[in-house]
Design an enzyme around this catalytic site. Structure first.
Site, PDB file in Angstrom:
ATOM      1  N   THR A  65       0.931  -1.254  -0.086  1.00 32.21           N
ATOM      2  CA  THR A  65       0.082  -0.037  -0.142  1.00 32.21           C
ATOM      3  C   THR A  65       1.078   1.226  -0.031  1.00 32.21           C
ATOM      4  O   THR A  65       0.542   2.164  -0.540  1.00 32.21           O
ATOM      5  CB  THR A  65      -1.146  -0.062   1.190  1.00 32.21           C
ATOM      6  OG1 THR A  65      -1.547  -1.204   1.454  1.00 32.21           O
ATOM      7  CG2 THR A  65      -1.963   0.841   1.191  1.00 32.21           C
ATOM      8  N   HIS A 118      -0.059  -9.589  -6.141  1.00 31.30           N
ATOM      9  CA  HIS A 118       0.879 -10.471  -5.052  1.00 31.30           C
ATOM     10  C   HIS A 118       1.194 -11.609  -5.966  1.00 31.30           C
ATOM     11  O   HIS A 118       1.295 -12.596  -5.287  1.00 31.30           O
ATOM     12  CB  HIS A 118      -0.038 -10.670  -4.023  1.00 31.30           C
ATOM     13  CG  HIS A 118      -0.372  -9.628  -2.900  1.00 31.30           C
ATOM     14  ND1 HIS A 118       0.636  -8.867  -2.490  1.00 31.30           N
ATOM     15  CD2 HIS A 118      -1.451  -9.434  -2.242  1.00 31.30           C
ATOM     16  CE1 HIS A 118       0.285  -8.047  -1.700  1.00 31.30           C
ATOM     17  NE2 HIS A 118      -1.070  -8.258  -1.358  1.00 31.30           N
ATOM     18  N   ARG A 136      10.229  -7.747   2.232  1.00 37.35           N
ATOM     19  CA  ARG A 136      10.395  -7.191   3.504  1.00 37.35           C
ATOM     20  C   ARG A 136      10.911  -8.606   4.301  1.00 37.35           C
ATOM     21  O   ARG A 136      10.685  -9.481   4.080  1.00 37.35           O
ATOM     22  CB  ARG A 136       8.980  -6.943   4.079  1.00 37.35           C
ATOM     23  CG  ARG A 136       9.194  -6.175   5.438  1.00 37.35           C
ATOM     24  CD  ARG A 136       7.353  -5.744   5.913  1.00 37.35           C
ATOM     25  NE  ARG A 136       7.486  -4.985   7.348  1.00 37.35           N
ATOM     26  CZ  ARG A 136       6.460  -4.812   7.925  1.00 37.35           C
ATOM     27  NH1 ARG A 136       5.444  -5.119   7.721  1.00 37.35           N
ATOM     28  NH2 ARG A 136       6.823  -4.079   9.019  1.00 37.35           N
ATOM     29  N   SER A 144       3.028  -9.471  10.904  1.00 40.39           N
ATOM     30  CA  SER A 144       2.327  -8.643  10.348  1.00 40.39           C
ATOM     31  C   SER A 144       1.182  -9.290   9.875  1.00 40.39           C
ATOM     32  O   SER A 144      -0.059  -8.846   9.813  1.00 40.39           O
ATOM     33  CB  SER A 144       2.946  -7.490   9.338  1.00 40.39           C
ATOM     34  OG  SER A 144       1.680  -6.554   8.758  1.00 40.39           O
ATOM     35  N   PHE A 148      -3.075  -9.373  10.624  1.00 45.74           N
ATOM     36  CA  PHE A 148      -4.022  -9.160   9.602  1.00 45.74           C
ATOM     37  C   PHE A 148      -5.124 -10.457   9.626  1.00 45.74           C
ATOM     38  O   PHE A 148      -6.149 -10.226   9.515  1.00 45.74           O
ATOM     39  CB  PHE A 148      -3.187  -9.129   8.263  1.00 45.74           C
ATOM     40  CG  PHE A 148      -4.321  -9.061   7.000  1.00 45.74           C
ATOM     41  CD1 PHE A 148      -4.648  -7.694   7.056  1.00 45.74           C
ATOM     42  CD2 PHE A 148      -4.705 -10.115   6.417  1.00 45.74           C
ATOM     43  CE1 PHE A 148      -5.699  -7.567   5.742  1.00 45.74           C
ATOM     44  CE2 PHE A 148      -5.296  -9.726   5.392  1.00 45.74           C
ATOM     45  CZ  PHE A 148      -6.155  -8.602   5.139  1.00 45.74           C
ATOM     46  N   MET A 242      -0.566   8.619   5.990  1.00 43.46           N
ATOM     47  CA  MET A 242      -1.259   7.389   5.527  1.00 43.46           C
ATOM     48  C   MET A 242      -2.231   6.675   6.839  1.00 43.46           C
ATOM     49  O   MET A 242      -3.316   6.468   6.424  1.00 43.46           O
ATOM     50  CB  MET A 242      -0.345   6.311   5.083  1.00 43.46           C
ATOM     51  CG  MET A 242       0.214   6.761   3.419  1.00 43.46           C
ATOM     52  SD  MET A 242       1.367   5.577   2.655  1.00 43.46           S
ATOM     53  CE  MET A 242      -0.083   4.330   2.496  1.00 43.46           C
TER      54      MET A 242
HETATM   55  P1  A3P Z   1       2.848  -3.543  10.135  1.00 44.45           P
HETATM   56  O1  A3P Z   1       1.713  -4.356  10.271  1.00 44.45           O
HETATM   57  O2  A3P Z   1       4.321  -4.132  10.350  1.00 44.45           O
HETATM   58  O3  A3P Z   1       2.779  -2.217  10.680  1.00 44.45           O
HETATM   59  P2  A3P Z   1       0.989  -4.269   2.944  1.00 44.45           P
HETATM   60  O4  A3P Z   1       0.459  -2.818   2.429  1.00 44.45           O
HETATM   61  O5  A3P Z   1       1.655  -4.826   1.761  1.00 44.45           O
HETATM   62  O6  A3P Z   1      -0.287  -5.063   3.429  1.00 44.45           O
HETATM   63  O7  A3P Z   1       1.646  -3.951   4.094  1.00 44.45           O
HETATM   64  C1  A3P Z   1       1.170  -3.505   5.028  1.00 44.45           C
HETATM   65  C2  A3P Z   1       2.519  -3.059   6.089  1.00 44.45           C
HETATM   66  O8  A3P Z   1       3.308  -1.856   5.501  1.00 44.45           O
HETATM   67  C3  A3P Z   1       2.093  -2.757   7.677  1.00 44.45           C
HETATM   68  O9  A3P Z   1       3.116  -3.218   8.615  1.00 44.45           O
HETATM   69  C4  A3P Z   1       1.703  -1.241   7.470  1.00 44.45           C
HETATM   70  O10 A3P Z   1       1.868  -0.338   8.716  1.00 44.45           O
HETATM   71  C5  A3P Z   1       3.029  -0.864   6.702  1.00 44.45           C
HETATM   72  N1  A3P Z   1       3.048   0.608   6.291  1.00 44.45           N
HETATM   73  C6  A3P Z   1       1.944   0.848   5.308  1.00 44.45           C
HETATM   74  N2  A3P Z   1       2.068   2.352   4.918  1.00 44.45           N
HETATM   75  C7  A3P Z   1       3.465   2.578   5.373  1.00 44.45           C
HETATM   76  C8  A3P Z   1       4.295   3.642   5.387  1.00 44.45           C
HETATM   77  N3  A3P Z   1       3.893   4.838   4.847  1.00 44.45           N
HETATM   78  N4  A3P Z   1       5.350   3.784   6.254  1.00 44.45           N
HETATM   79  C9  A3P Z   1       5.666   2.716   6.743  1.00 44.45           C
HETATM   80  N5  A3P Z   1       5.006   1.310   6.955  1.00 44.45           N
HETATM   81  C10 A3P Z   1       4.048   1.464   6.275  1.00 44.45           C
END
Ligand code: A3P
Length: 299
Positions: A65, A118, A136, A144, A148, A242
């Site tokens: 995201t 994905h 990651r 994480s 979820f 965000m």
């Molecule tokens: P955490 O659950 O560790 O906080 P995706 O979008 O692939 O599902 O990834 C989600 C992860 O990206 C989450 O991690 C979320 O907090 C982190 N994330 C989303 N936006 C972010 C940003 N601007 N900076 C840092 N981490 C971000």
């Protein structure tokens, strides 16, 4: 219940239950095959990649995201007058899988088209386009993803239960290990894609040196970004911004958009006697004949 009836029920129950389970398993398998064939047809035979398409590819919970927002900010004026980021950077395989979009819908998008995905390296449509893969740290992904699963997918186990599934690749998007390894391999050597078409990024580098990674993305995508826009982009892609606008990024709202649901449309008008106005003459005649057939002209 007498003993004879109980024995009879038991004797019937086992084969009926076995038959039901077998039918469910067979129908799941057929469903999976039909979904894959449909995906293959749309993604690999009908979808026409363009040279300026950018696929943002990740294993879930790896900053997908975040990358969607970065690319959206870079490719457009980045207006936040959007319902959800999925409108601007749609989830490629999901729209196909849900049968919401077909090749014509993809064709109707303005360039540069940005997609979230994905998909594994094997299943990704190959063409003369660009791919940004972000990996990651697997420990962070596992935690994480567990959170979820609990918050969005109704998972009731503890972390150890999830860990076993994660290690076995028995989660929604299969093995994290294979996903990351296959994309890493494809970013180096591949028969189907030139390594210059793939930018391989790390979530940790984005956290440690955002500006440097942003530069890499800009150069790779070939965007021309005036220096005076960078502070705004940096701010909008920050975790703080965000988080403050989470409804434009979250999973639930993206599903609402992807499935074409309209908000505030369930408790609709609550009026009586308005329905008939929508019917044309032919529809009304059809309707009347069924009322007659079922003897319910007067309810
Ligand atoms: P955490 O659950 O560790 O906080 P995706 O979008 O692939 O599902 O990834 C989600 C992860 O990206 C989450 O991690 C979320 O907090 C982190 N994330 C989303 N936006 C972010 C940003 N601007 N900076 C840092 N981490 C971000």
């Amino acid at each position: 219940m007498d003993i004879k009836t109980a024995h009879f029920k038991k004797a019937i129950f086992a084969p009926v239950s076995l038959a039901a389970n077998t039918l469910f398993a067979a129908s799941d398998a057929i469903n999976d095959i039909a979904r894959y064939v449909h995906y293959f047809k749309v993604a690999n035979l009908e979808f026409k990649p363009r040279a300026d398409d950018i696929f943002i590819v990740t294993y879930p919970r790896s900053g997908t995201t975040w990358l969607q927002m970065i690319l959206y900010q870079l490719a457009t004026d980045g207006s936040m007058e959007i319902d959800h980021i999925a409108q601007k950077v749609p989830w490629f395989e999901r729209l196909i899988d849900y049968r919401i979009w077909n090749a014509k819908d993809f064709e109707a998008m303005d360039s540069p088209r940005l997609f979230k995905s994905h998909l594994s390296a094997k299943d990704m449509p190959k063409g003369d386009c660009k791919y940004i893969y972000m990996v990651r740290n697997g420990y962070d992904v596992a935690v994480s993803y567990f959170e979820f699963y609990c918050s969005h997918l109704g998972f009731k186990g503890d972390f150890d239960d999830f860990f076993k599934k994660f290690i076995d690749g028995d989660v929604q998007f299969g093995s994290w290990f294979a996903h990351a390894a296959d994309w890493k391999a494809m970013s180096k050597t591949s028969d189907s894609i030139k390594s210059s078409q793939i930018l391989f990024l790390k979530f940790e580098d984005m956290k440690n040196d955002f500006d440097c990674q942003l530069d890499k993305i800009i150069n790779f995508a070939g965007f021309k970004i005036p220096a005076d826009r960078l502070p705004e982009i940096r701010n909008r892609c920050s975790f703080k911004f965000m988080k403050q606008h989470e409804d434009k990024f979250d999973h639930i709202t993206s599903q609402i958009w992807e499935k074409g649901y309209k908000r505030s449309s369930f408790i609709r008008e609550g009026k009586s006697g308005q329905g008939k106005r929508r019917f044309n003459l032919e529809q009304e005649t059809n309707f009347q004949s069924l009322l007659k057939k079922f003897h319910i002209e007067e309810l």
